[in-house]
Scaffold this motif. Structure first.
Motif, PDB file in Angstrom:
ATOM      1  N   ALA A 336      42.084  27.826  37.890  1.00 38.69           N
ATOM      2  CA  ALA A 336      43.293  27.691  38.791  1.00 38.69           C
ATOM      3  C   ALA A 336      43.411  26.498  39.024  1.00 38.69           C
ATOM      4  CB  ALA A 336      42.982  28.301  40.058  1.00 38.69           C
ATOM      5  N   THR A 337      42.495  25.854  38.568  1.00 41.15           N
ATOM      6  CA  THR A 337      42.848  24.378  38.838  1.00 41.15           C
ATOM      7  C   THR A 337      43.677  23.622  37.434  1.00 41.15           C
ATOM      8  OG1 THR A 337      40.569  23.145  39.481  1.00 41.15           O
ATOM      9  CG2 THR A 337      41.041  21.579  38.077  1.00 41.15           C
ATOM     10  N   ALA A 338      43.260  24.021  36.280  1.00 39.62           N
ATOM     11  CA  ALA A 338      43.444  24.175  35.413  1.00 39.62           C
ATOM     12  C   ALA A 338      45.579  24.317  35.691  1.00 39.62           C
ATOM     13  CB  ALA A 338      43.702  24.513  33.917  1.00 39.62           C
ATOM     14  N   ALA A 339      45.901  25.505  36.370  1.00 34.91           N
ATOM     15  CA  ALA A 339      46.873  25.947  36.668  1.00 34.91           C
ATOM     16  C   ALA A 339      47.646  24.698  38.144  1.00 34.91           C
ATOM     17  CB  ALA A 339      47.189  27.112  37.416  1.00 34.91           C
ATOM     18  N   ALA A 340      47.138  24.359  38.311  1.00 33.51           N
ATOM     19  CA  ALA A 340      47.755  23.511  39.619  1.00 33.51           C
ATOM     20  C   ALA A 340      48.019  21.978  38.442  1.00 33.51           C
ATOM     21  CB  ALA A 340      46.080  23.486  40.341  1.00 33.51           C
ATOM     22  N   CYS A 341      47.237  22.076  37.675  1.00 35.57           N
ATOM     23  CA  CYS A 341      47.476  20.467  36.740  1.00 35.57           C
ATOM     24  C   CYS A 341      48.686  20.779  36.536  1.00 35.57           C
ATOM     25  CB  CYS A 341      46.137  20.368  36.269  1.00 35.57           C
ATOM     26  SG  CYS A 341      44.909  19.458  36.794  1.00 35.57           S
ATOM     27  N   ARG A 342      49.209  22.414  36.113  1.00 35.59           N
ATOM     28  CA  ARG A 342      49.917  22.241  35.361  1.00 35.59           C
ATOM     29  C   ARG A 342      51.484  22.478  35.777  1.00 35.59           C
ATOM     30  NH1 ARG A 342      46.942  26.098  32.171  1.00 35.59           N
ATOM     31  NH2 ARG A 342      47.339  27.460  33.470  1.00 35.59           N
ATOM     32  N   ASP A 343      51.229  22.984  37.233  1.00 38.71           N
ATOM     33  CA  ASP A 343      52.518  23.026  38.519  1.00 38.71           C
ATOM     34  C   ASP A 343      52.377  21.360  38.540  1.00 38.71           C
ATOM     35  OD1 ASP A 343      52.098  25.927  38.447  1.00 38.71           O
ATOM     36  OD2 ASP A 343      51.155  26.190  39.776  1.00 38.71           O
ATOM     37  N   ALA A 344      51.962  20.781  39.207  1.00 35.86           N
ATOM     38  CA  ALA A 344      51.722  19.654  39.156  1.00 35.86           C
ATOM     39  C   ALA A 344      52.146  18.492  38.364  1.00 35.86           C
ATOM     40  CB  ALA A 344      50.548  18.730  39.927  1.00 35.86           C
ATOM     41  N   ARG A 345      52.716  19.263  37.161  1.00 33.91           N
ATOM     42  CA  ARG A 345      52.924  18.303  35.682  1.00 33.91           C
ATOM     43  C   ARG A 345      51.807  17.284  35.248  1.00 33.91           C
ATOM     44  NH1 ARG A 345      59.923  18.145  36.165  1.00 33.91           N
ATOM     45  NH2 ARG A 345      59.669  20.448  35.900  1.00 33.91           N
ATOM     46  N   LEU A 346      50.670  17.318  35.754  1.00 35.24           N
ATOM     47  CA  LEU A 346      50.167  16.870  35.277  1.00 35.24           C
ATOM     48  C   LEU A 346      48.715  16.682  33.764  1.00 35.24           C
ATOM     49  CD1 LEU A 346      48.627  15.600  39.065  1.00 35.24           C
ATOM     50  CD2 LEU A 346      49.969  14.416  37.457  1.00 35.24           C
ATOM     51  N   PRO A 347      49.121  16.916  32.479  1.00 44.34           N
ATOM     52  CA  PRO A 347      47.990  16.983  31.883  1.00 44.34           C
ATOM     53  C   PRO A 347      46.326  16.374  32.586  1.00 44.34           C
ATOM     54  CG  PRO A 347      50.129  15.092  30.788  1.00 44.34           C
ATOM     55  CD  PRO A 347      50.136  15.526  32.640  1.00 44.34           C
ATOM     56  N   ALA A 348      45.235  17.217  31.665  1.00 44.39           N
ATOM     57  CA  ALA A 348      43.790  17.225  32.295  1.00 44.39           C
ATOM     58  C   ALA A 348      42.624  17.408  31.317  1.00 44.39           C
ATOM     59  CB  ALA A 348      43.900  16.674  34.255  1.00 44.39           C
ATOM     60  N   LEU A 349      42.136  17.418  31.217  1.00 49.06           N
ATOM     61  CA  LEU A 349      41.095  18.453  30.719  1.00 49.06           C
ATOM     62  C   LEU A 349      39.957  18.482  31.965  1.00 49.06           C
ATOM     63  CD1 LEU A 349      39.308  15.590  27.795  1.00 49.06           C
ATOM     64  CD2 LEU A 349      41.155  17.539  27.564  1.00 49.06           C
ATOM     65  N   VAL A 350      40.281  19.545  32.100  1.00 49.32           N
ATOM     66  CA  VAL A 350      39.300  20.669  33.079  1.00 49.32           C
ATOM     67  C   VAL A 350      38.694  21.603  32.286  1.00 49.32           C
ATOM     68  CG1 VAL A 350      40.044  22.124  35.109  1.00 49.32           C
ATOM     69  CG2 VAL A 350      41.821  20.561  33.815  1.00 49.32           C
ATOM     70  N   GLY A 351      37.852  21.423  32.618  1.00 51.17           N
ATOM     71  CA  GLY A 351      36.254  22.004  32.616  1.00 51.17           C
ATOM     72  C   GLY A 351      35.045  22.434  33.065  1.00 51.17           C
ATOM     73  N   ALA A 352      34.311  23.184  33.411  1.00 54.26           N
ATOM     74  CA  ALA A 352      33.186  23.738  33.764  1.00 54.26           C
ATOM     75  C   ALA A 352      31.873  22.538  33.269  1.00 54.26           C
ATOM     76  CB  ALA A 352      32.355  24.919  33.403  1.00 54.26           C
ATOM     77  N   LEU A 353      31.326  21.747  34.357  1.00 50.53           N
ATOM     78  CA  LEU A 353      30.288  20.756  34.318  1.00 50.53           C
ATOM     79  C   LEU A 353      28.983  21.104  34.164  1.00 50.53           C
ATOM     80  CD1 LEU A 353      30.875  17.914  35.910  1.00 50.53           C
ATOM     81  CD2 LEU A 353      32.124  17.994  33.696  1.00 50.53           C
ATOM     82  N   ASP A 354      28.652  22.172  35.089  1.00 46.15           N
ATOM     83  CA  ASP A 354      27.172  23.266  35.375  1.00 46.15           C
ATOM     84  C   ASP A 354      27.677  23.497  35.918  1.00 46.15           C
ATOM     85  OD1 ASP A 354      27.279  22.105  37.848  1.00 46.15           O
ATOM     86  OD2 ASP A 354      26.318  20.518  37.013  1.00 46.15           O
ATOM     87  N   GLN A 355      26.699  24.406  36.304  1.00 44.60           N
ATOM     88  CA  GLN A 355      27.238  25.623  37.194  1.00 44.60           C
ATOM     89  C   GLN A 355      27.123  25.723  38.616  1.00 44.60           C
ATOM     90  OE1 GLN A 355      25.042  28.239  36.308  1.00 44.60           O
ATOM     91  NE2 GLN A 355      25.022  27.562  33.472  1.00 44.60           N
ATOM     92  N   ASP A 356      27.597  24.834  39.078  1.00 44.31           N
ATOM     93  CA  ASP A 356      28.251  24.785  40.418  1.00 44.31           C
ATOM     94  C   ASP A 356      29.670  23.732  40.491  1.00 44.31           C
ATOM     95  OD1 ASP A 356      25.538  23.106  42.468  1.00 44.31           O
ATOM     96  OD2 ASP A 356      27.109  22.839  40.731  1.00 44.31           O
ATOM     97  N   ARG A 357      29.739  23.195  39.614  1.00 40.43           N
ATOM     98  CA  ARG A 357      31.147  22.717  39.689  1.00 40.43           C
ATOM     99  C   ARG A 357      32.031  22.280  38.233  1.00 40.43           C
ATOM    100  NH1 ARG A 357      26.122  19.088  39.945  1.00 40.43           N
ATOM    101  NH2 ARG A 357      25.886  18.055  42.120  1.00 40.43           N
ATOM    102  N   VAL A 358      33.295  21.759  38.932  1.00 39.53           N
ATOM    103  CA  VAL A 358      33.963  22.105  37.623  1.00 39.53           C
ATOM    104  C   VAL A 358      34.325  20.151  37.560  1.00 39.53           C
ATOM    105  CG1 VAL A 358      36.737  22.506  37.290  1.00 39.53           C
ATOM    106  CG2 VAL A 358      34.988  23.879  38.128  1.00 39.53           C
ATOM    107  N   GLY A 359      34.918  20.356  36.469  1.00 40.05           N
ATOM    108  CA  GLY A 359      35.205  18.701  35.886  1.00 40.05           C
ATOM    109  C   GLY A 359      36.852  18.169  35.929  1.00 40.05           C
ATOM    110  N   VAL A 360      36.905  17.541  36.170  1.00 44.20           N
ATOM    111  CA  VAL A 360      38.418  16.660  35.524  1.00 44.20           C
ATOM    112  C   VAL A 360      38.986  15.961  35.343  1.00 44.20           C
ATOM    113  CG1 VAL A 360      40.978  17.283  36.460  1.00 44.20           C
ATOM    114  CG2 VAL A 360      39.296  18.982  37.846  1.00 44.20           C
ATOM    115  N   LEU A 361      39.705  15.206  34.117  1.00 48.93           N
ATOM    116  CA  LEU A 361      39.877  13.945  33.506  1.00 48.93           C
ATOM    117  C   LEU A 361      40.794  13.921  33.041  1.00 48.93           C
ATOM    118  CD1 LEU A 361      38.974  11.451  32.640  1.00 48.93           C
ATOM    119  CD2 LEU A 361      38.546  11.922  30.981  1.00 48.93           C
ATOM    120  N   LEU A 362      41.784  12.907  34.150  1.00 50.01           N
ATOM    121  CA  LEU A 362      43.211  13.392  34.823  1.00 50.01           C
ATOM    122  C   LEU A 362      43.790  11.618  34.397  1.00 50.01           C
ATOM    123  CD1 LEU A 362      45.452  14.395  36.073  1.00 50.01           C
ATOM    124  CD2 LEU A 362      44.531  13.248  38.378  1.00 50.01           C
ATOM    125  N   PRO A 363      44.035  11.743  33.226  1.00 55.64           N
ATOM    126  CA  PRO A 363      44.964  10.258  32.330  1.00 55.64           C
ATOM    127  C   PRO A 363      46.729  10.634  33.571  1.00 55.64           C
ATOM    128  CG  PRO A 363      45.465  11.694  31.201  1.00 55.64           C
ATOM    129  CD  PRO A 363      44.674  13.191  32.522  1.00 55.64           C
TER     130      PRO A 363
END
Length: 538
Positions: A336-363
């Motif tokens: 959902a986060t990756a889809a939100a970035c696409r909708d907002a036209r924000l290219p970003a790296l999106v992936g799980a960091l561990d068991q309860d966190r999603v990480g986003v690197l937003l350029p």
């Protein structure tokens, strides 16, 4: 690989016959599947292709046209070459018609100037062919064992590619149908150079077959997919045309990747895995230099160079209790986060960091403010994620270099860990929003704060370390509960008498009164500072 005409000419049994190439010298790399001895002129219908024909020529016709036709028939059935022993039918040289026809048809033609037992030649060549076939059989068995084990263990695409690179000693990449690199194993090559202009280069290499070698690029390309649904390509970079073993290796790897995707349960998509691998590589300094991380990110469509970089950590507010359900929930949040970035036209790296966190690197572009982008991302994510599921979005400091991304992510993680306890509904959280915790984070390197925390908690930490106790946790539960003993006992899963007993032990160890507001405030600040130190050094 089968031996070539050149390999056969290098054999001692052939060299003793003083071999001389009289035609087709540019075709000595033709493969020899078998050696056939034949003296009759109409031998072509007995061949299947790839045979090296040996003859003394005693039964060949005198007519030059028939001799030329003999050569043409050998070429038409795919014979790899013709060796003629001089001395019986042709004494010192072959008729010009034979040589001319061999040149026209591109058939390697060799004469032996000295009598040579053909049986020795056939034995030598056939022994070599059989040895090669046995070697290929053993190699095929090894590949079968390796990739069967990978399939059984549910290996990740990165692990599969690592084995391919190890077995081939060549770079190997996995891309999706949009020509974005999902995984890459450089086999010691410069990763940046390997990935430079990848999408453009990849689109130029098309293949109508599922496995094909493109000589212009030096790529062995295998389509990855199953059940009629192809989703990627495995690419093995070859300096020379691939061997049969390379073909088997690429196809077995592609099968393993396709099977792994079919068997996925409650797991991230390959795109999320690829993004998560890059983020983790940056945080753990797994890449040789920042340029490699930038090249890998660029290969999945996310440019990092020349941008402001914002680290974001997203945590669900509801506790995750079951591992599989939690993994599925986190995977849904990442998608959902990756889809939100696409909708907002924000290219970003999106992936799980561990068991309860999603990480986003937003350029972000150099002159773009981070706040509007974070607000838009939060709003789009709330609209896209499942109704009623809450989360907190925490952002680290804006940095200018990939080298500083780790610090920014650590900051975002701490902000998320604090905000998830008492979310107040704001779109996103940053360090200044943490108030006291933010101040302690900023002062975490100050020796005076470290000395203060050690002075307040040193005896308690030493006690727990020596006895394997959990009194530090009990103190934290008590203070987080606002010094409400009944509530704290319930949160600690202890009876009230047992909890009260632990509080008395805490007072003895710390030599303080836990009913005193100022003492508890001092201990609480020390605990928060300790948490900041430990997170920074993690």
């Amino acid at each position: 690989m089968l031996p070539t005409i050149a390999d056969v000419l290098a054999l001692e049994t052939v060299r003793r016959g003083n071999p001389r190439v009289v035609a087709g010298a540019d075709r000595l790399d033709s493969k020899v599947r078998w050696v056939h001895v034949g003296e009759i002129v109409d031998i072509a219908h007995l061949l299947r292709g790839g045979e090296l024909v040996l003859t003394t020529g005693v039964a060949l016709p005198e007519d030059p046209e028939k001799l030329a036709a003999y050569i043409g028939e050998l070429s038409s059935v795919g014979a790899s070459g013709l060796i003629v022993e001089l001395g019986r039918r042709f004494v010192t040289e072959l008729p010009r018609a034979v040589v001319r026809s061999a040149e026209e048809h591109g058939l390697p033609l060799i004469v032996l100037g000295r009598e040579t037992p053909f049986v020795q030649i056939t034995e030598s060549v056939h022994a070599r062919i059989i040895d090669i076939q046995l070697e290929e059989l053993r190699a095929s068995e090894q590949l079968h064992e390796v990739f069967t084990e990978l399939s059984v263990e549910g290996a990740s695409p990165g692990e599969v590619l690592t084995q391919v690179a190890r077995l081939s000693n060549r770079p190997v990449l996995l891309e999706n149908l949009a020509h974005q690199v999902l995984a890459c194993e450089s086999a010691g090559r410069d990763t940046g150079a390997l990935l430079a202009g990848w999408e453009t280069r990849s689109r130029a290499v098309a293949s109508a077959e599922r496995t094909a070698y493109d000589a212009a690029s030096g790529w062995l390309v295998t389509t990855v997919g199953a059940r009629g649904q192809d989703w990627g390509r495995l690419i093995l970079l070859c300096d020379v045309p691939p061997s049969p073993r390379d073909l088997v290796l690429a196809e077995r790897a592609a099968t393993t990747l396709a099977l792994g995707r079919l068997l996925e349960r409650h797991q991230e998509s390959l795109e999320r895995q690829a993004h998560g691998t890059i983020i983790t590589g940056i945080l753990t300094h797994a890449y040789a230099d920042p340029d490699e991380a930038a090249a890998r990110a660029r290969a999945v469509g996310v440019p990092l160079t020349g941008r402001k970089l914002v680290s974001v950590v997203i945590r669900p507010t509801d506790p995750i209790e079951q591992a599989l359900d939690g993994q599925a929930q986190l995977g849904e949040l990442a998608e959902a986060t990756a889809a939100a970035c696409r909708d907002a036209r924000l290219p970003a790296l999106v992936g799980a960091l561990d068991q309860d966190r999603v990480g986003v690197l937003l350029p972000l572009p150099p002159r773009t403010s981070a706040e509007p982008a974070l607000t838009t991302l939060a709003e789009r994510l709330r609209a896209l994620w499942k109704p009623g599921a809450a989360f907190v979005l925490a952002a680290g400091s804006v940095v200018e270099s990939i080298k500083d991304v780790r610090r920014s992510f650590l900051e975002a993680e701490q902000v998320a860990d604090v905000a998830v306890r008492q979310p107040d509904g704001r779109p996103f959280y940053r360090l200044p929003d943490l108030r006291l915790r933010g101040l302690l984070h900023l002062l975490r390197d100050d020796a005076r704060l470290q000395t203060f925390a050690e002075r307040e908690l040193g005896p308690l930490l030493a006690h727990d370390a020596q006895r394997g106790g959990d009194l530090t946790r009990i103190l934290r539960v008590y203070l987080d509960a606002g010094r409400n003993k009944a509530v704290a006992a319930q949160k600690a899963h202890l009876s009230r008498p047992a909890f009260y007993d632990r509080l008395r032990r805490l007072e003895r160890i710390l030599e303080t009164d836990l009913d005193d507001v100022e003492s508890c405030m001092s201990l609480h600040v020390a605990l928060l500072a300790l948490e900041s130190f430990r997170r920074e050094n993690r």
